[in-house]
Design an enzyme around this catalytic site. Structure first.
Site, PDB file in Angstrom:
ATOM      1  CG  LEU A   1       8.635   7.653  -7.452  1.00 13.53           C
ATOM      2  CD1 LEU A   1       7.280   7.585  -8.165  1.00 13.53           C
ATOM      3  CD2 LEU A   1       8.872   9.045  -6.898  1.00 13.53           C
ATOM      4  CB  SER A   2      10.603   4.743  -1.403  1.00 14.68           C
ATOM      5  OG  SER A   2      10.398   4.094  -0.157  1.00 14.68           O
ATOM      6  CB  SER A   3       5.705   3.698   0.906  1.00 16.35           C
ATOM      7  OG  SER A   3       5.225   2.971  -0.200  1.00 16.35           O
TER       8      SER A   3
ATOM      9  N   GLY B   1       9.294  -4.718  -8.620  1.00 12.95           N
ATOM     10  CA  GLY B   1      10.130  -3.583  -9.008  1.00 12.95           C
ATOM     11  C   GLY B   1      11.615  -3.866  -8.801  1.00 12.95           C
ATOM     12  CD  GLU B   2      14.980  -3.659 -13.326  1.00 14.40           C
ATOM     13  OE1 GLU B   2      14.930  -4.484 -14.229  1.00 14.40           O
ATOM     14  OE2 GLU B   2      15.537  -2.540 -13.433  1.00 14.40           O
TER      15      GLU B   2
ATOM     16  CD  GLN C   1       7.749  -7.243   3.692  1.00  9.46           C
ATOM     17  OE1 GLN C   1       7.028  -8.089   3.187  1.00  9.46           O
ATOM     18  NE2 GLN C   1       8.359  -6.316   2.957  1.00  9.46           N
TER      19      GLN C   1
ATOM     20  CG  HIS D   1       3.358   0.804  -5.325  1.00  6.17           C
ATOM     21  ND1 HIS D   1       3.460   1.907  -4.514  1.00  6.17           N
ATOM     22  CD2 HIS D   1       3.973  -0.208  -4.661  1.00  6.17           C
ATOM     23  CE1 HIS D   1       4.105   1.589  -3.408  1.00  6.17           C
ATOM     24  NE2 HIS D   1       4.438   0.319  -3.469  1.00  6.17           N
TER      25      HIS D   1
ATOM     26  N   GLY E   1       0.818  -1.212   0.000  1.00  8.47           N
ATOM     27  CA  GLY E   1       0.000   0.000   0.000  1.00  8.47           C
ATOM     28  C   GLY E   1       0.846   1.253   0.000  1.00  8.47           C
TER      29      GLY E   1
END
Ligand code: AMP
Length: 282
Positions: A186-188, A149-150, A63, A39, A33
């Site tokens: 990009l990252s949450s 995603g890489e 995790q 995403h 999410g």
């Protein structure tokens, strides 16, 4: 039209049974999410090549290395649903933790070797949590293809190994990292940076790309990495957990004539950022 949100495995299974009976190809995009364009790029890839697309949203407690990090992980269900609405997703599976891990749950999936260095060394148990939940999600969705995603390069290699070793009938589709205009992947977790930190953060991909360029043009690896570390420190980063050149597939030592990958994890503003880039050895 908004995608149906399915919290119950029984409902997901009923939909999947029908799709399989109709001979349709199912793609899955596993996520935690707090969706962003990274995403969504995976969802679009799945939409292009599968008859049915399932997005899973599950903040997997197994995790995370600390209860605090788990608790602080952004949860943005309404905006996630709004972002997915125009993309033509067939189901959004949002199980709760009790459904994924009932109290009787006793099975852990562990991929040795490739899970151990880098992220594995700094986040003990992280990849056991990833491998276990990914196996569960593959079994629950029965997907033919799964999009990763890489950006999380080691995770992608761990999942690829897992699928090969367990002969799971799912094809892993790697998707390139999506970056902001200044290069930051990009990252949450980027949401947790202060405005100043967000501005400093672009130094990480800049240093990574510059080191890759130098290595490709013959600068000795140690020299290129030392200068990248200096750039990252000057930009205001705290600890760099690792900055290492590895074999792209095994994450062991680099080998001649094999694709290499430069991977980094570093702290800024109390936020842990990771990134990686491909390197063609000279
Ligand atoms: P997460 O929600 O962080 O578990 O990520 C879900 C999937 O999205 C994983 O396969 C990630 O590698 C992928 N992903 C996350 N950020 C990006 C990005 N910036 N570009 C491409 N894929 C991404």
């Amino acid at each position: 039209m908004s995608a149906p949100i399915l919290p119950d495995l029984a409902d997901l299974r009923a939909a999947v049974r029908q799709w399989k009976a109709d001979g349709q190809v199912i793609g899955v995009v596993p996520t935690m999410g707090a969706l962003h364009d990274g995403h969504l790029s995976l969802v679009r890839r799945a939409r292009e090549s599968c008859d049915r697309v399932i997005v899973t949203i599950f903040v997997n407690p197994r995790q995370f290395n600390s209860a605090e990090d788990f608790a602080r992980y952004p949860r943005t269900e309404d905006s996630d649903a709004a972002l997915l609405a125009p993309l033509g997703v067939d189901a959004v599976f949002v199980p709760d933790a009790a459904q994924v891990y009932p109290p009787s749950h006793a099975t852990v999936v562990s991929v040795s070797g490739i899970s151990e260095p880098l992220e594995g060394a700094h986040r003990p148990g992280h990849f056991d949590g990833v491998a276990t939940v990914v196996t569960l999600l593959f079994n629950m969705t029965q997907a033919d293809r799964a999009y990763f995603g890489e950006k999380d390069w080691q995770q992608l290699q761990v999942v690829t190994r897992l699928v090969q070793d367990l002969k799971l009938p799912v094809e892993i589709i790697p998707c390139p990292s999506i970056r902001a205009d200044d290069g930051l992947a990009l990252s949450s977790r980027n949401q947790r940076l202060t405005p100043q930190g967000r501005a400093q953060a672009a130094a990480l991909p800049a240093a990574l790309f510059e080191a890759a360029r130098q290595i490709e043009s013959g600068t000795p690896e140690q020299q290129a990495l030392a200068s990248a570390l200096a750039t990252i420190a000057d930009a205001g980063f705290g600890e760099v957990e690792y900055l290492e050149l590895r074999d792209a597939a095994t994450l062991g030592p680099v080998l001649p004539d094999r694709p290499a990958r430069l991977l980094v994890a570093a702290w800024l503003d109390g936020v842990r950022l990771i990134d990686n880039v491909g390197v063609t050895l000279p």
